[in-house]
Design a protein around this motif. Sequence first.
Motif, PDB file in Angstrom:
ATOM      1  N   GLN A 147      11.590   1.287  -1.922  1.00  0.00           N
ATOM      2  CA  GLN A 147      11.572   3.033  -1.826  1.00  0.00           C
ATOM      3  C   GLN A 147      11.050   3.278  -0.287  1.00  0.00           C
ATOM      4  OE1 GLN A 147       9.393   4.010  -5.644  1.00  0.00           O
ATOM      5  NE2 GLN A 147      10.785   5.582  -5.475  1.00  0.00           N
ATOM      6  N   GLY A 148      10.604   2.340   0.448  1.00  0.00           N
ATOM      7  CA  GLY A 148       9.970   2.504   1.710  1.00  0.00           C
ATOM      8  C   GLY A 148       8.722   2.689   1.777  1.00  0.00           C
ATOM      9  N   VAL A 149       8.004   2.528   0.570  1.00  0.00           N
ATOM     10  CA  VAL A 149       6.385   2.606   0.552  1.00  0.00           C
ATOM     11  C   VAL A 149       5.963   1.301   1.234  1.00  0.00           C
ATOM     12  CG1 VAL A 149       4.437   2.578  -0.738  1.00  0.00           C
ATOM     13  CG2 VAL A 149       6.674   3.900  -1.617  1.00  0.00           C
ATOM     14  N   VAL A 150       4.729   1.664   1.921  1.00  0.00           N
ATOM     15  CA  VAL A 150       4.055   0.454   2.727  1.00  0.00           C
ATOM     16  C   VAL A 150       2.665   0.512   2.122  1.00  0.00           C
ATOM     17  CG1 VAL A 150       3.275  -0.045   4.980  1.00  0.00           C
ATOM     18  CG2 VAL A 150       5.538   1.063   4.767  1.00  0.00           C
ATOM     19  N   TYR A 151       2.286  -0.713   1.559  1.00  0.00           N
ATOM     20  CA  TYR A 151       1.003  -0.820   1.183  1.00  0.00           C
ATOM     21  C   TYR A 151       0.529  -2.151   1.798  1.00  0.00           C
ATOM     22  CZ  TYR A 151      -2.989  -1.196  -2.098  1.00  0.00           C
ATOM     23  OH  TYR A 151      -4.219  -1.512  -2.855  1.00  0.00           O
ATOM     24  N   HIS A 159      -1.024  -4.462  13.819  1.00  0.00           N
ATOM     25  CA  HIS A 159      -0.051  -5.459  14.431  1.00  0.00           C
ATOM     26  C   HIS A 159       1.223  -5.230  14.405  1.00  0.00           C
ATOM     27  CE1 HIS A 159      -4.267  -7.212  14.783  1.00  0.00           C
ATOM     28  NE2 HIS A 159      -4.017  -7.184  16.013  1.00  0.00           N
ATOM     29  N   GLY A 160       1.709  -4.367  13.389  1.00  0.00           N
ATOM     30  CA  GLY A 160       3.040  -4.327  13.204  1.00  0.00           C
ATOM     31  C   GLY A 160       3.836  -2.969  13.743  1.00  0.00           C
ATOM     32  N   PRO A 161       4.980  -2.624  12.942  1.00  0.00           N
ATOM     33  CA  PRO A 161       5.484  -1.459  13.488  1.00  0.00           C
ATOM     34  C   PRO A 161       4.858  -0.160  13.185  1.00  0.00           C
ATOM     35  CG  PRO A 161       6.549  -2.369  11.459  1.00  0.00           C
ATOM     36  CD  PRO A 161       5.615  -3.319  12.146  1.00  0.00           C
ATOM     37  N   TYR A 162       3.925  -0.167  12.438  1.00  0.00           N
ATOM     38  CA  TYR A 162       2.967   1.134  12.187  1.00  0.00           C
ATOM     39  C   TYR A 162       1.941   1.193  13.063  1.00  0.00           C
ATOM     40  CZ  TYR A 162       5.980   1.460   8.085  1.00  0.00           C
ATOM     41  OH  TYR A 162       7.214   1.811   7.409  1.00  0.00           O
ATOM     42  N   GLU A 163       1.745   0.614  14.059  1.00  0.00           N
ATOM     43  CA  GLU A 163       0.521   0.496  15.068  1.00  0.00           C
ATOM     44  C   GLU A 163       0.501   2.000  15.448  1.00  0.00           C
ATOM     45  OE1 GLU A 163       0.203  -1.943  18.345  1.00  0.00           O
ATOM     46  OE2 GLU A 163      -1.821  -0.941  18.950  1.00  0.00           O
TER      47      GLU A 163
END
Lengths: 474, 325
Positions: A147-151, A159-163
């Motif tokens: 569903q696109g949830v990041v945990y 160190h990823g796309p959410y920096e």
Amino acid sequence: MNAENVTEKTIVSDINRSVYDVRNEDKDAYRFAAGLTEEIVLQLSKEKNDPEWMRDFRLKSLEIYNKTDMVEWGPPIDGLDMEHIVTYVRPKDNKMSATWDEVPAEIKNTFDRLGIPQAERESLAGVGAQYDSELVYHNVKKEVAEQGVVYSDLESALHGPYEEMIRQHFMKLVPPTDHKFAALHGAVWSGGSFVYVPAGVSVEIPLQSYFRLNAPGAGQFEHTLIIVEEGAYLHFIEGCSAPKYNVANLHAGCVELFVGKNAVMRYSTIENWSKNMYNLNTKRAIVAEGGKVEWISGSFGSHVSYLYPMSILNGRGAKAEFTGVTFASEGQDLDTGCKMVHNAPDTSSYINTRSISKADGINTFRSSVVISRNAAGSKSSASCESLILDDEARSDTIPAMDIKCDEVDVGHEAKIGRISDEAIFYLMSRGLSEQEARALIVSGFADNVSKELPLEYAVEMNNLIRLEMVGSIG
Amino acid sequence: MSNLVMNQLPGRTFEWLGVNEAVLSGMEESYEALHYKTELTGKIDCAQNGGTDIYQIPGNYKAEQPVYFWLAYDRSARNQIEIRAGKGSEATIVMDHSALHQHGEKELQGLLSTKIVAEDHAKVKLIEIQKAHAGVRFVNELHVECMEGAEFEITQLFLGEGAFYQDLHCDLKGYGSGFQADTAYLIGKQGKLDINYVATHYGKKSSSDMKLNGVLREQADKIFRGTIDFKHGCVGAVGTEKEDVLLMDPTVDNKTVPLILCQEENVSGTHGATIGRLGKELLFYLESRGMTKTEVYEMMARARIDALVKRIADERTRSAIWAEI
């Protein structure tokens, strides 16, 4: 002797607390030297492979920590000496895993005893498990991730796309200047979770992070950052425990919740730190228009606690609820409560707390409700009740309201007292022992929290109450 | 000039709220003696001891008429008064500070420190009227001790646009001792009201009851700190506090800090506060009877003061207050 002075005390032996008190030898763990210096902060930053901005942030936080005085209110923390606190302990052979089989056996056994893998199988959408300063396990159900949830753990996310997202939000709600231990957290934070729930996504079953501090004389400084976008829903559960040692341990974690427009975030905590723990934790949420944050809090452990989740209602119609129970028994000085800041029109807050004190336990309910000039149409209601179980306990209620707007409706009520003899007599006449009667009444007294928790956690909370009630007849 | 720190909260809290104490800057270093007129009744005597005027109510004497104090504030001044109520005595004392309002726009500081000791089973009622214009700063400290079975009742009325600092500590030392406060305030313009009531329960079965009703308008700034402190051993004590505040304008600032500190198991303590506007149902009802919203608010504000005045038994005092308001 005057009749009102007569009390009889029945001594009942303690129940075995072994599930929480199991301790593992940490002789092979990697530990920093005790104390807090620039070298230690730089060593930690290197260990974590921080981006440059985070390293600078840590150093700036250390500078603020050194300049900031301790507050002049609240329980004494004289027994906490930062020179003797180890800020980073990494379990041996640590490597974060997504399957329990890969977690080192000794650590896995600890979490097994605490029931975490079982809870994950039965009732959770994802679990993070932190042991001392590092995550040892992190996993989220496939359908939730789809569903696109990041945990994930916060350090991997850095160190990823959410920096960039993390950079925009990290310690923006709780800046290091907030208080001394927020600055400490900014300098030495380690571990914790990052959750991102995209707009419109409802995570139907809860996520949970469990924090276990095993090492004596260590600190745990996990950071939980949760962003719930517009119209989304998330229930996040946090649990924590530690075995008891004769030296002080420190928990100075930080929770930041960003609740989007019309989103709902429920944050539940069952805190059962050992009674040598200084729990100086900071939690804060900011809620956008039409959004809602719900705090459910059960505080049972720690030697000393300072814990006041804050809700900043920043958008029209935003709402906050705080439901809490605190149980202070022998040797505990628990200073808990909440803060509500109404910073937009038509906002509302609701506070419902219970506190129970026994032996020489000290409970302080502390709160603030602030309604700013621009918050016309806002409402706030607070109810706090305190129960004292014997004549050695202490319970204080310290609420404050600051209202700067006329178009508001603010109510506050508090009660303090003891269990009525009539209620005990009635239950005993129905066949319960005095201890059972008292435990039942106290469990009922705390049902404001237990009825808000998923069943498994409500059961655990009631077990903790029963455990704490042992020996309290008098 | 110096700073005066007073009205300290018995249990400190978050510093950023600014409620832990009142800090009065620009206090004058020395003051003249405050003049006042009294009208004593019957056997009540006055003596002086080291700058304190001491009034003695003999044991078992029941004063039929109130004792009046009219305090004259035509300049910055201070005084100390002590009232000792002997065992089983009964007296009503009226302290009228409305002279604070009678000297145009003159700036002045008034300080009064009063100690009241109510011996066993004495009953002391104190009625205080404080009215001040802008520019007046009035510091009123009151310390009361109640022995076994003694009762202390205070009725306080704060009116005007001055700055009022009220510190009241009532130590309920004896078995069955009691304290009641019945307070109303109407503060407007840039007036400031800073109240600190502390009821400390030492005696078994002691009781305290604080009721405050107030109205704030324009830029008025008010803080009420109310503390019920149950000390270890005050078995069977009961304490209640309740504040009801009507906010008339969006520029007011109201702070309410009601504390209960408890070291005793067998007690009962409650506090409550309601702050804000009138209830919608009440407003709807009165509007449906032809009143405008403004008229309703003005009527309800006045009613809060009137209700307190009507509870004052002394006709002469009631008339004086009606004349003032």
